[in-house]
Design a protein around this motif. Structure first.
Motif, PDB file in Angstrom:
ATOM      1  N   GLY A 347       0.786  -1.215   0.094  1.00  0.00           N
ATOM      2  CA  GLY A 347       0.032   0.173   0.095  1.00  0.00           C
ATOM      3  C   GLY A 347       0.792   1.378   0.035  1.00  0.00           C
ATOM      4  N   SER A 348       0.309   2.279   0.551  1.00  0.00           N
ATOM      5  CA  SER A 348       0.974   3.474   0.434  1.00  0.00           C
ATOM      6  C   SER A 348       1.361   4.280   2.034  1.00  0.00           C
ATOM      7  N   PRO A 349       2.299   3.412   2.735  1.00  0.00           N
ATOM      8  CA  PRO A 349       2.675   3.668   4.234  1.00  0.00           C
ATOM      9  C   PRO A 349       2.954   5.311   4.104  1.00  0.00           C
ATOM     10  N   GLU A 350       3.564   5.856   2.937  1.00  0.00           N
ATOM     11  CA  GLU A 350       4.011   7.223   3.063  1.00  0.00           C
ATOM     12  C   GLU A 350       2.801   8.328   3.311  1.00  0.00           C
ATOM     13  N   THR A 351       1.762   7.810   2.659  1.00  0.00           N
ATOM     14  CA  THR A 351       0.638   8.651   2.813  1.00  0.00           C
ATOM     15  C   THR A 351      -0.340   8.185   3.742  1.00  0.00           C
ATOM     16  N   GLY A 352      -0.113   7.421   4.836  1.00  0.00           N
ATOM     17  CA  GLY A 352      -0.546   7.123   6.076  1.00  0.00           C
ATOM     18  C   GLY A 352      -1.501   5.991   5.917  1.00  0.00           C
ATOM     19  N   ARG A 353      -1.475   5.359   4.719  1.00  0.00           N
ATOM     20  CA  ARG A 353      -2.327   4.238   4.941  1.00  0.00           C
ATOM     21  C   ARG A 353      -1.515   2.774   4.068  1.00  0.00           C
ATOM     22  N   GLY A 354      -1.100   1.861   4.900  1.00  0.00           N
ATOM     23  CA  GLY A 354      -0.229   0.783   4.279  1.00  0.00           C
ATOM     24  C   GLY A 354       0.668   0.402   5.379  1.00  0.00           C
ATOM     25  N   SER A 355       1.435  -0.672   4.885  1.00  0.00           N
ATOM     26  CA  SER A 355       2.145  -1.455   5.868  1.00  0.00           C
ATOM     27  C   SER A 355       3.451  -1.677   5.441  1.00  0.00           C
ATOM     28  N   LEU A 356       4.395  -1.854   6.578  1.00  0.00           N
ATOM     29  CA  LEU A 356       5.810  -2.314   6.026  1.00  0.00           C
ATOM     30  C   LEU A 356       5.988  -3.797   6.578  1.00  0.00           C
ATOM     31  N   LEU A 357       6.565  -4.703   5.826  1.00  0.00           N
ATOM     32  CA  LEU A 357       6.541  -6.023   6.189  1.00  0.00           C
ATOM     33  C   LEU A 357       8.089  -6.395   6.272  1.00  0.00           C
ATOM     34  N   TRP A 358       8.523  -7.236   7.420  1.00  0.00           N
ATOM     35  CA  TRP A 358       9.719  -7.584   7.438  1.00  0.00           C
ATOM     36  C   TRP A 358       9.688  -9.217   7.584  1.00  0.00           C
ATOM     37  N   LEU A 359      10.576  -9.685   6.600  1.00  0.00           N
ATOM     38  CA  LEU A 359      10.757 -11.037   6.387  1.00  0.00           C
ATOM     39  C   LEU A 359      12.095 -11.462   7.201  1.00  0.00           C
ATOM     40  N   ASP A 360      12.069 -12.816   7.512  1.00  0.00           N
ATOM     41  CA  ASP A 360      13.227 -13.199   8.136  1.00  0.00           C
ATOM     42  C   ASP A 360      14.004 -13.905   7.046  1.00  0.00           C
ATOM     43  N   PRO A 361      15.347 -14.377   7.255  1.00  0.00           N
ATOM     44  CA  PRO A 361      16.091 -14.868   6.136  1.00  0.00           C
ATOM     45  C   PRO A 361      15.581 -15.989   5.288  1.00  0.00           C
ATOM     46  N   ALA A 362      14.575 -16.713   6.016  1.00  0.00           N
ATOM     47  CA  ALA A 362      13.905 -17.799   5.336  1.00  0.00           C
ATOM     48  C   ALA A 362      12.738 -17.081   4.751  1.00  0.00           C
ATOM     49  N   GLU A 363      12.395 -15.958   4.509  1.00  0.00           N
ATOM     50  CA  GLU A 363      11.329 -15.445   3.978  1.00  0.00           C
ATOM     51  C   GLU A 363       9.839 -15.639   4.492  1.00  0.00           C
ATOM     52  N   ARG A 364      10.072 -15.628   5.882  1.00  0.00           N
ATOM     53  CA  ARG A 364       8.662 -15.667   6.453  1.00  0.00           C
ATOM     54  C   ARG A 364       8.325 -14.418   7.232  1.00  0.00           C
ATOM     55  N   LEU A 365       7.275 -14.098   7.329  1.00  0.00           N
ATOM     56  CA  LEU A 365       7.027 -12.826   7.896  1.00  0.00           C
ATOM     57  C   LEU A 365       7.232 -12.719   9.538  1.00  0.00           C
ATOM     58  N   CYS A 366       7.955 -11.666   9.862  1.00  0.00           N
ATOM     59  CA  CYS A 366       8.199 -11.879  11.346  1.00  0.00           C
ATOM     60  C   CYS A 366       8.048 -10.358  12.090  1.00  0.00           C
ATOM     61  N   ALA A 367       7.840  -9.388  11.364  1.00  0.00           N
ATOM     62  CA  ALA A 367       7.142  -8.091  11.979  1.00  0.00           C
ATOM     63  C   ALA A 367       6.639  -7.251  10.744  1.00  0.00           C
ATOM     64  N   VAL A 368       5.555  -6.401  11.240  1.00  0.00           N
ATOM     65  CA  VAL A 368       4.949  -5.566  10.544  1.00  0.00           C
ATOM     66  C   VAL A 368       4.736  -4.081  11.207  1.00  0.00           C
ATOM     67  N   ILE A 369       4.838  -3.126  10.546  1.00  0.00           N
ATOM     68  CA  ILE A 369       4.465  -1.770  11.057  1.00  0.00           C
ATOM     69  C   ILE A 369       3.252  -1.409  10.040  1.00  0.00           C
ATOM     70  N   ALA A 370       1.975  -1.229  10.560  1.00  0.00           N
ATOM     71  CA  ALA A 370       0.961  -0.851   9.863  1.00  0.00           C
ATOM     72  C   ALA A 370       0.412   0.760  10.136  1.00  0.00           C
ATOM     73  N   LEU A 371       0.083   1.373   9.141  1.00  0.00           N
ATOM     74  CA  LEU A 371      -0.489   2.667   9.334  1.00  0.00           C
ATOM     75  C   LEU A 371      -1.736   2.594   8.785  1.00  0.00           C
ATOM     76  N   ASN A 372      -2.770   3.079   9.689  1.00  0.00           N
ATOM     77  CA  ASN A 372      -4.175   2.695   9.372  1.00  0.00           C
ATOM     78  C   ASN A 372      -4.454   1.626   8.456  1.00  0.00           C
ATOM     79  N   ALA A 373      -3.900   0.617   9.082  1.00  0.00           N
ATOM     80  CA  ALA A 373      -4.191  -0.804   8.415  1.00  0.00           C
ATOM     81  C   ALA A 373      -4.247  -1.722   9.251  1.00  0.00           C
ATOM     82  N   PRO A 374      -5.242  -1.843   9.987  1.00  0.00           N
ATOM     83  CA  PRO A 374      -5.289  -2.924  11.225  1.00  0.00           C
ATOM     84  C   PRO A 374      -5.823  -4.257  10.758  1.00  0.00           C
ATOM     85  N   ARG A 375      -6.251  -4.376   9.405  1.00  0.00           N
ATOM     86  CA  ARG A 375      -6.464  -5.771   8.833  1.00  0.00           C
ATOM     87  C   ARG A 375      -4.977  -6.225   8.463  1.00  0.00           C
TER      88      ARG A 375
END
Ligand SMILES: Cc1cc2nc3c(=O)[nH]c(=O)nc-3n(C[C@H](O)[C@H](O)[C@H](O)COP(=O)(O)OP(=O)(O)OC[C@H]3O[C@@H](n4cnc5c(N)ncnc54)[C@H](O)[C@@H]3O)c2cc1C
Length: 410
Positions: A347-375
């Motif tokens: 999405g568009s975290p820069e404009t306040g609606r979206g997320s940043l997703l962090w993957l671990d070395p095995a490409e699995r999701l390990c962390a998220v920062i969500a801006l107005n994206a509770p889903r």
């Protein structure tokens, strides 16, 4: 089973939650909670948000009311400070001179607003923001102020700034570091917050620090390291937490900026547990021990300690979660983002609606920062820890539900 007395020191969120969890899980012996504040245990998040804005009444924050405590046979000793722990005798001494025996002791002493030399709160024009009394003082002073100086660009400083702008005050925020929330956020999110506050009219002074803050002309005057002098009607100092581990240290428990515990909150004394902001606890998501100062950890650690005390199984650790509300931005952090790793933009975290997703070395999701994206947070909760490998292009596409952005076996 008849149990010896459980004493809880600290009447904050963790202490209150522990007392309730002990009863919920079947503790039958006496439970006494000793708290320095005169108010019953309450949650703090609204202090810098809804309570400051007059939208959330204090009653809604109470974790353990006096009525519920009486019903649950939990003795509340409020307005009372524990001054010493005698581990050999298994007693605590209060500032009233009482000596109480314990079979099990829970330390839930949290922390206090960090004080900086020359910037001492006076509760009149200069405030800390930790207790409901602080927040009520700030709210009352805001009602007769036109300008506010916030010292500290972390979560609390930003939330107070947002609440004050919403209340119509001119706000200047001074942060010593080069960016906002620099310890916990990647630069891209710090920049989003800086942009948000600037657009909302906050005068941000990054990379500068006050060397003194003094009452002046019915308000305050701040001298900054850069030589700038700022004047405002009032100031809030929000520069972090000083952990209240002095009692534990004096009693010889292992401490290191917090009381060292195992995942269930056990200290190096089997009769003593520590929970909440004061506890430095191992976190699998971090691979080390940390004090994660959050609403979630206060509750989880209270639950874990209560279960351990009652010899019940302790649930495995949950993914750390934190939120902050500023203006119309709801920011949530799930997991512990590794700042050295480039996240996927969704999405568009820069404009306040979206997320940043962090993957671990095995490409699995390990962390998220969500801006107005509770889903995204809700779905990430279900993905983290499953071992599913993330499909990067699909994860970056906000039209694809995050739960479907994975490679599944054919
Ligand atoms: C303004 C504010 C906003 C926040 N917003 C959020 C948020 O949006 N999201 C989030 O996840 N977290 C938030 N937090 C963090 C969260 O509130 C804390 O992590 C949580 O309150 C920790 O609870 P605790 O019981 O460990 O400590 P505390 O709440 O600090 O309670 C400790 C209590 O122990 C008492 N005490 C200390 N020493 C003694 C003694 N010797 N004898 C007796 N009593 C003693 C203290 O007076 C205090 O009442 C916020 C915190 C603040 C202050």
């Amino acid at each position: 089973m008849k149990m010896s007395q459980i004493v809880i020191i600290g009447g904050g969120q963790a202490g209150g939650a522990a007392a309730l969890a002990l009863r919920r899980h079947g503790a039958t012996g006496p439970i006494t909670l000793i708290g320095r504040e005169t108010l019953p245990p309450y949650e703090r998040p609204a202090l810098s948000k809804g309570l400051l804005l007059g939208e959330t009444p204090f009653d809604r924050l109470i974790v353990l009311s006096e009525a519920v405590a009486a019903e649950q046979a939990i003795t509340l000793r409020l307005g009372t400070t524990v001054t010493a722990i005698d581990r050999a005798a298994q007693t605590v001494t209060t500032d009233a001179g009482d000596v109480l025996p314990y079979g099990t002791l829970i330390l839930a002493t949290g922390g206090r607003g960090r004080a900086l030399p020359g910037l001492a709160p006076d509760g009149r024009d200069i405030f800390a923001i930790r207790t409901a009394a602080d927040a009520e003082g700030i709210r009352a002073r805001m009602a007769r102020s036109r300008s506010l100086l916030v010292i500290g660009g972390g979560w609390l400083g930003l939330e107070v700034a947002a609440s004050a702008r919403k209340s119509g005050l001119d706000v200047t925020l001074v942060e010593a570091g080069p960016r906002l929330c620099g310890r916990v956020l990647p630069p891209v999110v710090s920049a989003i917050l800086a942009d948000l506050h600037t657009r909302r009219g906050v005068d941000l002074r990054l990379g500068d620090a006050p060397v003194s803050l003094t009452p002046a002309d019915g308000g305050v005057s701040a001298h900054l390291a850069s030589g700038a002098v700022l004047a405002a009607d009032m100031a809030v100092v929000a520069v972090g937490l000083t952990v209240e581990d002095d009692l534990a240290r004096a009693a010889g428990l292992a401490t290191a900026d917090g009381i060292l515990t195992d995942p269930a909150g056990r200290t190096d004394d089997p009769a003593i547990f520590a929970i909440g902001d004061v506890a430095r606890t191992p976190h699998p998501a971090l691979g080390t021990a940390a004090r994660l100062e959050s609403w979630q950890m206060a509750n989880l650690q209270a639950e874990a300690a209560a279960r351990a005390i009652l010899n019940l199984p302790v649930p495995s650790a949950e993914t750390p979660w934190f939120w902050s509300d500023q203006y119309d931005l709801n920011l949530q952090i799930l997991g512990l983002p590794d700042m050295a790793v480039q996240p996927i933009r969704r999405g568009s975290p820069e404009t306040g609606r979206g997320s940043l997703l962090w993957l671990d070395p095995a490409e699995r999701l390990c962390a998220v920062i969500a801006l107005n994206a509770p889903r995204d947070i809700a779905m990430a909760r279900r993905l983290i820890g499953t071992g599913l490998v993330i499909d990067r292009p699909r994860a970056a596409d906000p039209a694809v539900p995050l739960k479907d952005a994975v490679f599944r076996a054919a």
